[in-house]
Design an enzyme around this catalytic site. Structure first.
Site: not given
Ligand code: NAI
Length: 488
Positions: A45, A169, A467
């Site tokens: 990672c 992996s 907003h």
């Protein structure tokens, strides 16, 4: 003198699963060692996956914005030129700072970091699990490790009450087409190209294929993606995946779906890719082939066979609810076990596994693990897809809001995509949220939080959203579940 070889917990692998488990275990009072074969902590990672790819995605996005979008905003510049070496150095620096950060966290939490390859070595007469660590000759061993190795061979035996396997992996090759690190490459190599390929062919339209394809396309390469299935991102909600597909094609990435690669011939620094799209054998030439057809658990060399640790039919380690294997005291998490191969899934498992070792009853909520593809626009999702709900015969309602109708998205000139909410037909409980759009990766956090608390579409629509923000699309999509959206 403190015993430097005996621990409450030995973690094998310092990727996101392993390092997080180690820190949590140390916080809970365990004496922890982490064995990692790389010189840097952080696993795939941090070193060759999530982090360097996002560093390059951000750099290449800025480059593409300067080239293609600045003029829209009234910013007139000379066409930018690429300094790839500086872009790569910046990426390496981002990685270095983060991997150094883990080393700092280990120190702070008094975790002993051991560089070397670990192998399970059975149980010693004291009933502790042994881990044999082979230390690479080039390793810059920690001080304590140097003392330990003084006058000995390059192996160390550690013993622990528990061992946690978190080795991660590795990239899968295409059958009969091995990686050569030059022309036929995996994602790690494709993050280090020293020049922009003329033509990059990518096998697999999954997460890696689309992210790496985006980087190199933005930097000027011709990119062709060959995918064996009829759609990209096969696990994603169809409407979301199709929207991303159209957007990536507009950016110039070419796709050949329902296409199988049958062979790759290398000719010097180039390659000819043979494929079959259902109408007989065809060929295209290119200068790089990135194979991104999935990853497999990294089980080799750990001594799992000798310990008779049970694997499933896909070669993953079988664990129980405590992440314990069939051998008491040996645990496994992350890409080594079932579930999506995602860093954040491994991190969750690392924390929960350590807490359960300490007697706590924590759980990982697997239904609410988000998935994100960091293309532009981004795709992010949590929960069920529409296809899964149909197949399960679950009654559902759909609410959808397009970014094109949102003020903030208009200001950003990022109007592609939507938020789609799938809510239960009777209870209104949210079953899935799918976002394609700007910063979908950050917006999905709201979706995960609401779903984890068993929230309904009404819960989101009753919540005030600032907003003008992208997050208003979530509220409008929730309102649209009851056909009450304001800005449609
Ligand atoms: P993937 O499983 O996401 O996609 C592989 C793709 O290759 C699929 O679409 C599949 O149909 C296709 N494929 C398989 N065999 C093929 C063949 N012979 N020819 C053509 N297409 C073929 O795997 P990927 O992209 O390699 O990623 C590996 C793992 O890493 C995944 O589990 C993924 O979740 C994870 N990952 C996650 C990222 C993220 O969260 N953003 C980024 C990168 C990787």
């Amino acid at each position: 003198m403190t015993d430097t070889t005996s621990f409450d917990l030995i973690v094998i692998g310092a990727g996101p699963g392993g390092y997080v488990a180690a820190i949590r275990a140390a916080q809970l009072g365990m004496k922890v060692a982490v064995v990692e074969k790389r010189a840097q902590l952080g696993g795939v990672c941090l070193n060759e996956g999530c982090i360097p790819s996002k560093a390059l995605l951000d750099s290449s996005e800025l480059f593409a914005l300067a080239r293609d979008k600045f003029s829209l905003h009234g910013i007139v510049i000379e066409p930018p030129h690429l300094d790839l070496a500086t872009m790569m150095r910046r990426k390496d620096e981002v990685v270095r700072k983060l991997t150094d950060g883990i080393a700092y966290l280990f120190k702070k939490n008094e975790i002993q970091s051991v560089q070397g390859s670990a192998r399970l070595n059975g149980i010693n007469p004291a009933g502790l699990h042994e881990v044999l660590v082979t230390v690479p000759e080039t390793s810059h061993t920690a001080e304590w490790q140097q003392d330990l190795l003084a006058g000995q061979t390059s192996t160390v035996i550690l013993s622990g009450r528990r061992v946690l396997l978190a080795p991660g992996s590795e990239a899968t090759e295409l059958p009969g087409i091995p990686f050569d690190g030059q022309v036929i490459v995996n994602a790690r190599d494709a993050l280090c190209f020293d020049q922009v390929p003329d033509h990059l062919i990518i096998a697999g339209a999954g997460y890696i294929g689309l992210e790496m394809g985006s980087i190199w396309r933005r930097l000027g390469a011709q990119v062709t993606v060959l995918e064996m299935l009829p759609q990209v991102l096969p696990t994603m909600d169809r409407q979301a995946a199709d929207t991303l597909y159209r957007s990536l094609r507009k950016q110039g990435i070419q796709f050949k779906l329902e296409t199988r690669i049958t062979g790759v011939r290398r000719i010097g620094a180039k390659a000819i890719v043979q494929f079959n799209a259902g109408t007989g054998s065809e060929e295209i030439d290119c200068d790089r082939v990135l194979v991104a057809v999935g990853r497999r658990p990294l089980t080799a060399g750990l001594g799992l066979g000798e310990m008779a640790i049970k694997l499933d039919e896909k070669g993953r380690v079988v664990v129980d609810g405590d992440y314990q294997t069939n051998i008491p005291g040996i645990y496994a998490i992350g890409d080594l076990i079932t579930g999506p191969m995602l860093a954040h899934k491994a991190m969750e498992e690392g924390v929960v596994c350590a807490e359960r070792m300490a007697g706590q009853k924590s759980v990982v909520e697997y239904e609410y693990i988000p998935g994100v593809v960091y293309t532009w626009p981004e795709g992010a999702a949590v929960g069920n897809t529409e296809e899964q709900l149909k197949e399960a015969g679950i009654q559902y309602k759909v609410g959808r809001f397009n970014f094109a109708a949102l003020g903030r998205a208009r200001c950003m000139d990022e109007t592609e995509g939507f938020v789609k909410i799938l809510a239960h037909g009777d209870t209104d409980r949210i079953l899935g949220i799918h976002i394609v759009g700007p910063r979908a990766s950050d917006m999905v956090a709201e979706a995960v939080a609401v779903m984890s608390f068993g929230g309904t579409a009404r819960d989101i629509s009753l919540t005030c959203h600032a907003h003008p923000t992208l997050s208003e699309a979530m509220k409008e999509a929730a309102l649209d579940v009851h056909k009450e959206a304001i800005h449609v």
